[in-house]
Design an enzyme around this catalytic site. Structure first.
Site, PDB file in Angstrom:
ATOM      1  N   HIS A 278      11.109 -27.727  48.308  1.00  0.00           N
ATOM      2  CA  HIS A 278      12.417 -28.420  48.722  1.00  0.00           C
ATOM      3  C   HIS A 278      12.355 -29.719  48.136  1.00  0.00           C
ATOM      4  O   HIS A 278      11.152 -30.350  48.332  1.00  0.00           O
ATOM      5  CB  HIS A 278      12.978 -28.088  50.028  1.00  0.00           C
TER       6      HIS A 278
ATOM      7  N   HIS B  25       4.515 -25.559  49.585  1.00  0.00           N
ATOM      8  CA  HIS B  25       3.746 -25.534  50.889  1.00  0.00           C
ATOM      9  C   HIS B  25       3.900 -24.164  51.532  1.00  0.00           C
ATOM     10  O   HIS B  25       5.001 -23.552  51.510  1.00  0.00           O
ATOM     11  CB  HIS B  25       3.799 -26.729  51.467  1.00  0.00           C
TER      12      HIS B  25
ATOM     13  N   HIS C 185      16.549 -51.546  64.687  1.00  0.00           N
ATOM     14  CA  HIS C 185      15.706 -51.425  63.389  1.00  0.00           C
ATOM     15  C   HIS C 185      16.263 -51.727  62.127  1.00  0.00           C
ATOM     16  O   HIS C 185      17.496 -51.287  61.918  1.00  0.00           O
ATOM     17  CB  HIS C 185      15.435 -49.816  63.313  1.00  0.00           C
TER      18      HIS C 185
ATOM     19  N   HIS D 292      19.854 -51.034  71.009  1.00  0.00           N
ATOM     20  CA  HIS D 292      19.636 -49.889  71.720  1.00  0.00           C
ATOM     21  C   HIS D 292      18.432 -50.188  72.905  1.00  0.00           C
ATOM     22  O   HIS D 292      17.378 -50.956  72.543  1.00  0.00           O
ATOM     23  CB  HIS D 292      19.824 -48.549  71.083  1.00  0.00           C
TER      24      HIS D 292
HETATM   25 MN    MN Z   1       9.173 -26.780  53.988  1.00  0.00          MN
HETATM   26 MN    MN Z   2      14.825 -47.501  68.342  1.00  0.00          MN
END
Ligand code: MN
Ligand code: MN
Length: 406
Positions: free
Chosen positions: A122, A165, A301, A345
């Site tokens: 994928h 895989h 982040h 957060h």
């Molecule tokens: Mn996969």
């Molecule tokens: Mn975090």
């Protein structure tokens, strides 16, 4: 007194009369100070779903500091359709059911002993954390380099975009794992499977491609296998010996537990990203353990959204957004959380056991900004002018980061 027992009191009260709990009454009942409502109504005489209520105590009774509306950032694998097959099952959380989760999609999969998640590929990269047992993983990259490994509880793997895989349960317990893809719209049902391609290619074309008679392909399954039972694989060394091509230059597996964690008074953090797990070019992650009563500190982040998976324990997360919005949700094993890039957060352990969860990012490197570290390393008079903090407080903050505070 726990949230549940306080709720029981409310339920009893609601049967006889409308009950209003004041802050002082709440304090007398042992309700946490952050939840004392200062005269705001906690009565709820109408219909209830006690099971949902029990797992979401912060929904009906949020901290008084919560304000405004924001996109839902809590979901759970337990609400998802489970694709059950002989040998295992899979369920997924994608942007379809969890609209905020645009950068990452997740799959929770079980493979019994010997069962195979069939050979496939994928375009989104696949990052994984082993939740239980042992899994045999195999891959071949675009240069023909091959790879096979047995991964155990706490180990990671990463398959780059388009690399084919397979996954297989090893040993009596088989395996269960979490997959995270660097695309929130990715569906595990849309992978490209080896059986599917064979079935949907004319046999004379297959004969031409492989240089063999068309009858070679008479027994190829007519339907995809996806997950199917098989015998437990043999020794890993025997699987590796079946190709004389080189092994992939950067291993697709990583032992997260082998590293010395960042240890603080409140818990531990283990980080895996492209700096130590070289193959993991598009995904970064942290395994966080928060001791009872401790907290993953106030932070955000700067480079990516955070996709969370809760492994064990009980936690409560509040997310802060612009325009003074704040919202709190409760999390436990199997739940998924999501925080948009830059949103503040923190996560409190609200239970009596360690709280363990994964922070996963569509980003080559792990990055977080600590509120405390920002304040500690800014000019003190500047910060004091904003917050009117008492003398000595800013000087007491450590200049280094403490991701989990106890
Ligand atoms: Mn996969
Ligand atoms: Mn975090």
């Amino acid at each position: 007194m726990s949230e549940i027992s306080r709720r029981d009191i409310l339920a009893v009260g609601a049967t006889s009369a409308v009950l209003t709990v004041t802050a002082s009454q709440a304090a007398a009942q042992g309700v946490p100070a952050s939840h004392a409502k200062g005269g705001q109504s906690l009565s709820n005489p109408g219909p209830q779903n006690p099971l949902i209520d029990k797992d979401n105590p912060s929904a009906f009774n949020p901290p008084t500091t919560d304000k405004g509306d924001m996109p839902n950032f809590k979901y759970s694998f337990n609400k998802e359709f489970n694709r059950q097959q002989s040998g295992g099952w899979a369920r997924q959380v994608t942007v379809k059911d969890f609209p905020i989760s645009k950068q990452v999609a997740g799959v929770n999969m079980r493979l019994e002993e010997g069962a195979i998640r069939e050979l496939h590929w994928h375009i989104p990269a696949e990052w994984a954390y082993v939740l239980s047992g042992t899994c045999r993983i195999t891959a071949v990259d675009q240069n023909g380099n091959h790879f096979a490994a047995d991964v155990h509880e706490g180990d990671l793997w990463y398959f780059p975009s388009g690399v084919p895989h397979s996954l297989q349960g090893v040993g009596p317990g088989g395996t269960e794992f979490l997959l995270a893809f660097d695309d929130g719209a990715f569906s595990e049902d849309d992978t490209l499977l080896i059986t599917d391609w064979m079935t949907h290619t004319p046999k004379d074309v297959l004969a031409k491609n492989f240089g063999v008679p068309a009858s070679t392909f008479d027994n190829v399954p007519k339907e995809e296998l996806y997950i199917f039972p098989a015998a437990s694989p043999g020794a890993l060394s025997a699987d590796l010996a079946q190709s004389r091509q080189p092994i992939v230059p950067e291993p697709f597996n990583f032992s997260l537990m082998a590293q010395t964690p960042i240890k603080t008074a409140g818990g531990t953090v283990r980080i895996a990203d492209s700096t130590n797990f070289k193959a993991s070019k598009t995904m970064a992650a942290a395994l966080v353990e928060v001791n009872p009563g401790a907290m993953r500190e106030l932070h955000w982040h700067p480079t990516a959204d955070e996709w969370q998976y809760y492994i064990s324990g009980h936690g409560r997360m509040t997310v802060f957004k612009g325009a003074g919005r704040a919202h709190t949700e409760d999390f436990t094993a199997g739940d998924v959380g999501y925080i948009n890039q830059g949103d503040g957060h923190y996560i409190e352990n609200t239970g009596s056991e360690p709280l363990r969860f994964l922070e996963i990012f569509k980003s080559p490197k792990y990055a977080d900004v600590s509120l405390a570290q920002w304040m500690a390393n800014s000019p003190k008079e500047l910060v004091r002018a904003h917050l009117h903090l008492p003398d000595g407080f800013l000087e007491s903050l450590p200049e280094s980061k403490r991701p989990v505070v106890g």
